[in-house]
Motif scaffolding. Sequence first.
Motif, mmCIF file in Angstrom:
data_model
loop_
_atom_site.group_PDB
_atom_site.id
_atom_site.type_symbol
_atom_site.label_atom_id
_atom_site.label_comp_id
_atom_site.label_asym_id
_atom_site.label_seq_id
_atom_site.Cartn_x
_atom_site.Cartn_y
_atom_site.Cartn_z
ATOM 1 N N GLN A 87 0.900 -1.183 0.094
ATOM 2 C CA GLN A 87 -0.096 0.066 -0.024
ATOM 3 C C GLN A 87 0.765 1.335 0.024
ATOM 4 O OE1 GLN A 87 -2.529 -0.672 3.493
ATOM 5 N NE2 GLN A 87 -3.845 -1.833 2.380
ATOM 6 N N GLU A 88 1.992 1.299 0.791
ATOM 7 C CA GLU A 88 2.735 2.377 0.681
ATOM 8 C C GLU A 88 3.360 2.606 -0.696
ATOM 9 O OE1 GLU A 88 7.091 3.920 2.708
ATOM 10 O OE2 GLU A 88 6.156 2.194 3.747
ATOM 11 N N ALA A 89 3.932 1.698 -1.057
ATOM 12 C CA ALA A 89 4.499 1.575 -2.449
ATOM 13 C C ALA A 89 3.707 2.031 -3.536
ATOM 14 C CB ALA A 89 5.351 0.089 -2.950
ATOM 15 N N LEU A 90 2.422 1.768 -3.500
ATOM 16 C CA LEU A 90 1.264 2.108 -4.448
ATOM 17 C C LEU A 90 1.273 3.717 -4.206
ATOM 18 C CD1 LEU A 90 -0.987 -0.614 -4.650
ATOM 19 C CD2 LEU A 90 0.298 0.054 -6.449
ATOM 20 N N HIS A 91 0.907 4.056 -2.703
ATOM 21 C CA HIS A 91 0.856 5.371 -2.588
ATOM 22 C C HIS A 91 2.106 6.402 -3.333
ATOM 23 C CE1 HIS A 91 -0.490 8.959 -0.544
ATOM 24 N NE2 HIS A 91 0.735 9.099 -0.060
ATOM 25 N N GLU A 92 3.062 5.880 -2.964
ATOM 26 C CA GLU A 92 4.296 6.537 -3.500
ATOM 27 C C GLU A 92 4.511 6.715 -4.921
ATOM 28 O OE1 GLU A 92 6.185 8.608 -1.670
ATOM 29 O OE2 GLU A 92 5.724 8.062 0.152
ATOM 30 N N GLN A 93 4.097 5.390 -5.755
ATOM 31 C CA GLN A 93 4.083 5.453 -7.208
ATOM 32 C C GLN A 93 3.054 6.467 -7.591
ATOM 33 O OE1 GLN A 93 6.928 3.438 -7.587
ATOM 34 N NE2 GLN A 93 6.027 2.000 -9.094
ATOM 35 N N ALA A 94 1.750 6.730 -6.940
ATOM 36 C CA ALA A 94 0.933 7.650 -7.478
ATOM 37 C C ALA A 94 1.150 8.959 -7.201
ATOM 38 C CB ALA A 94 -0.510 7.277 -6.629
ATOM 39 N N LYS A 95 1.944 9.327 -5.991
ATOM 40 C CA LYS A 95 2.366 10.480 -5.956
ATOM 41 C C LYS A 95 3.316 11.123 -6.952
ATOM 42 C CE LYS A 95 3.948 11.447 -1.671
ATOM 43 N NZ LYS A 95 4.631 11.526 -0.545
ATOM 44 N N TYR A 96 4.435 10.033 -7.267
ATOM 45 C CA TYR A 96 5.282 10.378 -8.631
ATOM 46 C C TYR A 96 4.770 10.597 -9.623
ATOM 47 C CZ TYR A 96 9.006 9.370 -11.835
ATOM 48 O OH TYR A 96 9.673 9.514 -12.816
ATOM 49 N N LEU A 97 3.790 9.770 -10.194
ATOM 50 C CA LEU A 97 3.235 10.000 -11.541
ATOM 51 C C LEU A 97 2.303 11.173 -11.414
ATOM 52 C CD1 LEU A 97 1.906 6.293 -12.109
ATOM 53 C CD2 LEU A 97 3.863 7.547 -12.987
#
Length: 390
Positions: A87-97
């Motif tokens: 969940q953390e990784a997905l959140h960070e990927q979304a922030k980056y994109l």
Amino acid sequence: MKRQPIYSLLLCTYFISFSAHSALKQDFAQLGIEKTSAYQEQMRGYNESRGSLLTDPIPPAPRASTCSLADTMRETQQCLARSAAIQEALHEQAKYLNRLPRHKFPNSSLQLSMGELDQTIKRLQSWSRGNPQSLADMFFLQELNFDPQGRGAKYTGYITPALNVKRTPDRRFRFPIYTKPKNGKLPTHADISRGALAGKGLEIAWTDDPIELYFAQIQGAANAVFPDGSFATLSYAGNNGHPYRQVAAYLKAKGYKTSGLGNNSIKEWLRANPHRIAEVLLSNPRFVFFNLKQGRPKTSIGASVIPWHTVAVDDKHIPLGSVLLAELPILDHLGRERGRQWHLLFAQDRGSNIQGHARIDLYLGAGHNGDIIAQGITGYRRTFLLRPKT
């Protein structure tokens, strides 16, 4: 008072501190540092206030019985854990994109659009919150192969090494850790070892083990452990701009050591040959600077590294922000394979040595047996890029 260029003693006077390695192990035992698996850490989530957690990079235990690729795609709920780490990784990927311009098309050989990257993250976020859809419902797989032989992606592993440090130097802690100078042409590694930066207020800490310091520079981060048991992260602050040359290649070219050129083996050789330490390490003109911070080390997208999920890639081929499905080994503490398991991996980082269509460097956590685990990871692994179905 201007200090003597302590780092210039680099390893020429290493024989005086040859016992530093055993002292390092004793200090960690005295600190009573908690050792847990990366999987357990993921399940309970991360506590940023504790800084970089010092844990041995033990591979996650299987979610259930080892699943095949077909099982993982169809029976995703039984084969993949909806962990706090994912969940953390997905959140960070979304922030980056979300920070990227919407019209931007990732410059990669895989020809992924921004829309595909966005859809991949959104669908996985929905799945992580309980959506019962399987990976097969949401994605098709694009296989990644490093070479024409079709052996899969080529893997290595990287860790956060641990360094004993102090804020001020003494007879034992006499090897400085520098932050990056703000201006001017930066000296070579050899010049720095001769004191080019000494006495300029750039020392952020001092360590007792120059060999571990060198390999921390190779990794680009380290856990700084203070005598009172507190710790922080030595995070990458840049380099001196000089070319990187592998000490393994130097050892082989000189005939000093022609096989067994992994990090652990090289460290052992250096400790057994203290008269060669300065020569070998200074053969690499690259020098890495650090900042001292709280929290886990940061990746190229600004996210904190996540053990067994963060990967460094060559983003000319695999764009940052993409998600991979990979079959990784289940290893014991000795690096022996005990099975295999499918993992979601997140392209969040780059590495100067990570080059190629399917070249992947997996973050394994922090701890003392990381090099052993990294050797178990090294090799070719079945790996697929997740692409959203229309």
